[in-house]
Structure formats: C-alpha cells, structure tokens
Scaffold this active site. Sequence first.
Site, PDB file in Angstrom:
ATOM      1  N   TYR A 184       0.833  -1.196   0.000  1.00 54.95           N
ATOM      2  CA  TYR A 184       0.000   0.000   0.000  1.00 54.95           C
ATOM      3  C   TYR A 184       0.875   1.257   0.000  1.00 54.95           C
ATOM      4  O   TYR A 184       2.098   1.169  -0.083  1.00 54.95           O
ATOM      5  CB  TYR A 184      -0.992  -0.061   1.151  1.00 54.95           C
ATOM      6  CG  TYR A 184      -1.923  -1.258   1.016  1.00 54.95           C
ATOM      7  CD1 TYR A 184      -2.620  -1.482  -0.173  1.00 54.95           C
ATOM      8  CD2 TYR A 184      -2.068  -2.190   2.040  1.00 54.95           C
ATOM      9  CE1 TYR A 184      -3.449  -2.580  -0.327  1.00 54.95           C
ATOM     10  CE2 TYR A 184      -2.889  -3.304   1.892  1.00 54.95           C
ATOM     11  CZ  TYR A 184      -3.575  -3.495   0.698  1.00 54.95           C
ATOM     12  OH  TYR A 184      -4.382  -4.591   0.540  1.00 54.95           O
ATOM     13  N   ARG A 232       3.050  -1.096  10.911  1.00 53.28           N
ATOM     14  CA  ARG A 232       3.137  -2.409  10.263  1.00 53.28           C
ATOM     15  C   ARG A 232       4.022  -2.291   9.039  1.00 53.28           C
ATOM     16  O   ARG A 232       3.796  -1.456   8.155  1.00 53.28           O
ATOM     17  CB  ARG A 232       1.754  -2.927   9.870  1.00 53.28           C
ATOM     18  CG  ARG A 232       1.823  -4.202   9.018  1.00 53.28           C
ATOM     19  CD  ARG A 232       0.517  -4.947   8.901  1.00 53.28           C
ATOM     20  NE  ARG A 232       0.447  -5.994   9.922  1.00 53.28           N
ATOM     21  CZ  ARG A 232      -0.398  -7.029   9.868  1.00 53.28           C
ATOM     22  NH1 ARG A 232      -1.239  -7.158   8.861  1.00 53.28           N
ATOM     23  NH2 ARG A 232      -0.412  -7.931  10.823  1.00 53.28           N
ATOM     24  N   ARG A 326      -6.304 -15.587  10.679  1.00 52.70           N
ATOM     25  CA  ARG A 326      -7.255 -16.616  10.259  1.00 52.70           C
ATOM     26  C   ARG A 326      -7.626 -17.569  11.391  1.00 52.70           C
ATOM     27  O   ARG A 326      -8.762 -18.032  11.459  1.00 52.70           O
ATOM     28  CB  ARG A 326      -6.670 -17.398   9.079  1.00 52.70           C
ATOM     29  CG  ARG A 326      -6.477 -16.520   7.852  1.00 52.70           C
ATOM     30  CD  ARG A 326      -5.817 -17.244   6.707  1.00 52.70           C
ATOM     31  NE  ARG A 326      -5.445 -16.288   5.670  1.00 52.70           N
ATOM     32  CZ  ARG A 326      -4.872 -16.622   4.521  1.00 52.70           C
ATOM     33  NH1 ARG A 326      -4.609 -17.888   4.269  1.00 52.70           N
ATOM     34  NH2 ARG A 326      -4.560 -15.690   3.639  1.00 52.70           N
TER      35      ARG A 326
END
Length: 359
Positions: A184, A232, A326
């Site tokens: 990003y 991050r 997950r």
Amino acid sequence: MPGLFDPLTLRGTTFRNRLWVAPMCQYSVPARDGVPTDWHLVHLGSLARGGSGLVIAEATAVAPEGRISPEDTGLWNEAQEAAWSRIADFVRGQGAIPGIQLAHAGRKASTFSVWGDERDGSVPFDEGGWQTLAPSAIAFEGYAEPRALELAELPDVVRAFADAAVRAVRAGFGLVEVHAAHGYLLHQFLSPLSNRRDDAYGGPLEHRARLLLEVVRAVREAVGPELPVLVRFSATDWVEDGWDPEQTATVAAWAREAGADLFDISSGGLVAGARIPLGPGYQVHLAESVGEDAEVPVAAVGLITTPAQADAVIREGRADAVLLGRELLRDPHFPLRAAHELGVDLPYWPPQYLRARWR
C-alpha cells in the site's frame, strides 16, 4: 522471559496479554460510505470477548481515494467516527484494548473486494472506481495505472493520517497503527521497485522513508504522548533488489525516534507473483531480525495457529507479541482455549460463558 499471557505495557497502556488480533479487511460497507456497520461491531466485539489483549480494526482509509475497495471502512469524517465509537466502546468493555489501522492503499486502491464479485483488478470509473495515486506512475500487475503524486500533494497525505488519528482518539481507540506494509501507499514509497521519484521522496533510503517518518511524527503529535503508535511493515518484498529486512530495521529505528512504539512485522504484497515460502510461523524470523537489528519491540504474525507455537515465540524472545488472523476467524475464543491448554487461569472469562469453561 514472559509468556503469552503476561501483560505488556506500551507508554500509558497495559495489554492484558500478548495475543493480539491482526487487522483483517472485511469489505463489508455495502453503502460504500466508509461507515462501519453492525457486522464490524459483532466481528470485532466477538474477538474482544474471546480474550485477545488487543483488537486492531481493519485497514481503515484516511481518505476516500485510500480505500482498497469501495466497501472499505474509513475515518475521514464525523459519521465514520461516531460509528467507530460504538465499536471501540464495546471492545474496551470486554477488557481488550481497541486499536485501529490507518491506511492509504495508493496504487492498490479502487479494486474489487475479495468476495462478492468474481472480477479481479480495478473497479471501472462508471461502477464507482476512482483514479489511484502512487509515488510513481507504475501499476501493480493487473490494476489500472496510478497517477504519480505531486510534491505539493504529499503534505495532504500526512495531514489525512493525522486527522484520522485525531478522530480515532475521539472515537475511543487506545492505539493507532500506521499501515506501511502489503504494497500500500507508504510501502510503495519505501520500496525502490515502486518508487522511482527523483525528488526528496525518492532515491536513497532516507528519501524513500521520508513520507512514512512524516506520517509517524504527525500521528504521534495527533494522539498525544500516552497512546501507543504501531507501524506495520512488510519486512521484505520477496523479490531481488526490492525492500528487505535490513532496510526495514534501519527505518524502524528511525520511526522509533519519530514516535512509534512497536513494529508489526509482516511481508510481501508489493509485487504480484512473488514466491513466498509459506509455512507455520514463516514470518517470525523477520520480526526477530528487525527487533534485534533495530533494537525495537516487535510483533510477529503469519500462520501462527497453536497455543504452544504462539507461546514459544514470546518465551524464546523472538517477539514481544503475536498477532493472529485466520485462526481467530476460525475460533474467536482461541485465547481462552489457549490459556487452558497452557495451564493459565484467566480472570477474564465472560461471566455469561463461565458454565462452558474448561475444568
């Protein structure tokens, strides 16, 4: 060494344990206005109820053009702030610290969400898509070509992150994470594969890191001295001549000086088709390396799926916290189960669920 269920304190905030919820995009704003919905309340609230120490809300755009998909959440206006406030309050009421990841997708914005539409790539303008932005006019494979940001536009990017951080504090979040990973916008500036600028924001590492450091300083000022600020990183692009752990460690040390407190170490996302050696805990060594080289606190993430595995990462000193994704989607009560399996007696079982507690 501490264990998975020992508390961790950053600045003025103490987390009840070191088992944290990674930010996970939900693509669940059907109105396309960036306002989180009841889905986000139940999703994040369940994870807090399940015993996690920190619950980080998904990549939340600091500007409309920063959304990954039209169905992403945002934090650029008061309506979004008000909706997030309800969610942050509930998460905190369950004993977890509510956090939020602030993001700008750059050239990976305006894409179809990963579910709900079988198409891949960029959303056409006539279907609600928009012109994407990047450090350089280099497209991510399969996506529309972005427009290179003008030098005069970069202060607006920094301001958008700072303004969103102010709204996050007012909404009741106890932590802000700056998203500089997964290909990003801020990662695009960091990597020489996507940043071909010849001005003060391109070229040598200190120039490519300039925008991120300006964002970190602005976010630190916006949230004040007490709230933790995380960053991050993707520690590597997994591609030759790309972003790597050594550059990550260098910039992490600079970001620590700029006001960041802990670094959430992931990898990849900048280049399509990169060969990533997936396996249990496949990114833990990256967190360990960045933490040691930069002498900064780090969190590890990536296919951490068992209580013993998560606990070992902490007890062996490889990271200060672990983030699960997950596995928590499969079992939001994983922390409660993990404590039982590790022989830890937790005082924060929801009273409504006590009759289901393992004996």
